[in-house]
Write an enzyme that holds these catalytic residues in place. Structure first.
Site, PDB file in Angstrom:
ATOM      1  N   LYS A   1       0.831  -1.209   0.000  1.00  0.00           N
ATOM      2  CA  LYS A   1       0.000   0.000   0.000  1.00  0.00           C
ATOM      3  C   LYS A   1       0.861   1.253   0.000  1.00  0.00           C
ATOM      4  CE  LYS A   1      -4.198  -1.754   2.202  1.00  0.00           C
ATOM      5  NZ  LYS A   1      -5.177  -1.555   3.267  1.00  0.00           N
TER       6      LYS A   1
ATOM      7  N   LYS B   1     -10.685  -4.143  -3.471  1.00  0.00           N
ATOM      8  CA  LYS B   1     -11.492  -2.914  -3.540  1.00  0.00           C
ATOM      9  C   LYS B   1     -10.707  -1.782  -4.173  1.00  0.00           C
ATOM     10  CE  LYS B   1     -13.848  -3.720   0.880  1.00  0.00           C
ATOM     11  NZ  LYS B   1     -13.668  -3.469   2.311  1.00  0.00           N
TER      12      LYS B   1
ATOM     13  N   LYS C   1      -5.035 -10.581  -6.575  1.00  0.00           N
ATOM     14  CA  LYS C   1      -6.266 -10.835  -5.815  1.00  0.00           C
ATOM     15  C   LYS C   1      -7.328  -9.783  -6.141  1.00  0.00           C
ATOM     16  CE  LYS C   1      -5.475  -8.363  -1.585  1.00  0.00           C
ATOM     17  NZ  LYS C   1      -5.522  -8.164  -0.199  1.00  0.00           N
TER      18      LYS C   1
HETATM   19  P1  AMP Z   1     -10.820  -5.642   3.301  1.00  0.00           P
HETATM   20  O1  AMP Z   1     -11.431  -5.564   1.939  1.00  0.00           O
HETATM   21  O2  AMP Z   1      -9.358  -5.397   3.244  1.00  0.00           O
HETATM   22  O3  AMP Z   1     -11.544  -4.867   4.346  1.00  0.00           O
HETATM   23  O4  AMP Z   1     -10.927  -7.185   3.721  1.00  0.00           O
HETATM   24  C1  AMP Z   1     -11.968  -7.729   4.483  1.00  0.00           C
HETATM   25  C2  AMP Z   1     -11.855  -9.238   4.553  1.00  0.00           C
HETATM   26  O5  AMP Z   1     -11.964  -9.806   3.252  1.00  0.00           O
HETATM   27  C3  AMP Z   1     -10.539  -9.757   5.128  1.00  0.00           C
HETATM   28  O6  AMP Z   1     -10.790 -10.887   5.924  1.00  0.00           O
HETATM   29  C4  AMP Z   1      -9.755 -10.145   3.911  1.00  0.00           C
HETATM   30  O7  AMP Z   1      -8.823 -11.160   4.167  1.00  0.00           O
HETATM   31  C5  AMP Z   1     -10.851 -10.647   2.990  1.00  0.00           C
HETATM   32  N1  AMP Z   1     -10.483 -10.483   1.577  1.00  0.00           N
HETATM   33  C6  AMP Z   1     -10.235  -9.316   0.929  1.00  0.00           C
HETATM   34  N2  AMP Z   1      -9.952  -9.550  -0.371  1.00  0.00           N
HETATM   35  C7  AMP Z   1     -10.030 -10.896  -0.562  1.00  0.00           C
HETATM   36  C8  AMP Z   1      -9.867 -11.765  -1.695  1.00  0.00           C
HETATM   37  N3  AMP Z   1      -9.569 -11.303  -2.913  1.00  0.00           N
HETATM   38  N4  AMP Z   1     -10.032 -13.091  -1.502  1.00  0.00           N
HETATM   39  C9  AMP Z   1     -10.352 -13.580  -0.275  1.00  0.00           C
HETATM   40  N5  AMP Z   1     -10.525 -12.820   0.825  1.00  0.00           N
HETATM   41  C10 AMP Z   1     -10.375 -11.500   0.700  1.00  0.00           C
END
Ligand code: AMP
Ligand code: TRP
Length: 335
Positions: A113, A201, A198
């Site tokens: 990041k 967002k 991956k």
């Molecule tokens: P965040 O979008 O960073 O707030 O992530 C929230 C949750 O979603 C966390 O537990 C991450 O590990 C999971 N997560 C985010 N992106 C992925 C992805 N591409 N595949 C699987 N899990 C994800």
């Protein structure tokens, strides 16, 4: 015997996508009845990169509504907004002072990041994992269900626990070491435009992800345009075909079929046959979530009461842990 405790959270930045769902929320739903659960919307984390003050509050409510829409059950779980419990910020400060700087500069997500941010890297981005540790430790969580990308942050949390207990525990375990719960299937859902990255967002291309609230038209368009390969016959686990593996895995997860069933069904398919199938399956799987989401969002009073109850329960536990930590560090408590 009392139930083991779970804590997890998602940031209110942008829409939730299928990676968030399969990596995190769906797993929370599946195991919630066996645990005492705390699910927060981590809005303090959301400001570690530039954010929009005009939408932060609404985005946080929206994520909380999605938790309910995805099936989080208030019989087992408390849902709350991180910034409503000020102990999160306070414990972060206390833990900051015992966390070596190089533990934080070594974090993969920070490095990634920070690189994207260029010169504008805030201290908050570096400190992000300590805030996450505070989230987990305030609730003395036993298990933390997350996607694969968060594993390193939970290991850091465990290191902070060991250090804290060693420095201030006098032989007692003031803080509890949490364990990550990472499921194999869905722990890493990949981008629709590049099967080696991956789903995220922060990807500038909307075409790279399917959001839980996407309309049927958007889903159709994204799957139509997603990256594939020129080969006929669709298989899992071919390292030369990351997109193929990802799309089959998505189909498996969305349809609820087993890996073997999907492998058999798709063995002789071409993309022209598979894409409409994936599209229809995705639309049907998301429809009930979208309907429930709308119902919750239309009843603001209900959502507020859920968050108020969640905050009250969360705060009671959080303040009690915070006081234990302060006592161990030698503070006098407020009179
Ligand atoms: P965040 O979008 O960073 O707030 O992530 C929230 C949750 O979603 C966390 O537990 C991450 O590990 C999971 N997560 C985010 N992106 C992925 C992805 N591409 N595949 C699987 N899990 C994800
Ligand atoms: N860092 C997590 C993510 O981006 C979100 C998060 C913040 C979290 N605090 C947490 C996850 C505590 C689990 C437990 O995915």
């Amino acid at each position: 015997m009392s139930r083991q405790r779970i804590l997890s959270g998602v940031q209110p930045t942008g829409n939730l996508h299928l990676g968030n769902y399969f990596g995190a929320i769906r797993n929370w739903v599946e195991i919630q009845s066996q645990f005492e659960n705390y699910f927060c919307v981590v809005d303090l984390h959301a400001i570690t990169v530039p954010h929009n003050p005009a939408t932060l509050a609404q985005d946080s409510y929206s994520i909380a509504a999605l938790y309910l829409a995805c099936g989080i059950d208030l019989q087992y779980a408390n849902i709350f907004i991180q910034s409503h419990v000020s102990a999160h910020a306070e414990l972060t400060w206390l833990l900051n002072c015992i966390t070596p700087l190089n533990w934080l500069t070594d974090m993969i997500q920070y490095k990634e990041k920070a690189q994207k941010q260029g010169e504008n890297v805030g201290v908050g981005l570096l400190d992000y994992p300590v805030l996450m540790a505070a989230d987990i430790l305030l609730y003395q969580a036993d298990k933390v269900p997350v996607g694969e990308d968060q594993k390193q942050h939970i290991e850091l949390t465990r290191d902070i626990v060991d250090r804290f207990n060693h420095l201030f525990g006098k032989g007692e375990k003031v803080l509890k070491s949490p364990e990550p719960l990472i499921r194999k299937e869905g722990a890493r859902v990949m981008s629709l435009t590049d099967g080696t990255k991956k789903m995220s967002k922060s990807d500038p291309s909307e075409l790279s992800r399917i959001n839980l609230l996407d309309s049927p038209e958007e889903i159709t368009k994204k799957i139509k345009k997603c990256k594939t390969d020129p080969q006929r016959g669709l298989v899992f686990d071919d390292p030369e075909r990351p997109e193929c593996n990802n799309l089959l895995t998505m189909y498996m997860l969305l349809s609820g079929k087993s890996k073997q069933e999907v492998a058999d069904e798709c063995a002789d398919m071409g993309w022209g046959q598979f894409k409409p199938l994936l599209t229809e399956t995705t639309i049907n799987a998301l429809k009930p979530i979208q309907e429930k989401y709308q119902a919750v969002m239309d009843d603001r009073g209900y959502l507020e009461s859920v968050l108020r109850d969640g905050r009250e329960k969360a705060e009671a536990l959080a303040v009690s842990t915070l006081n234990e930590v302060k006592k161990a560090m030698g503070y006098s408590l407020p009179i």
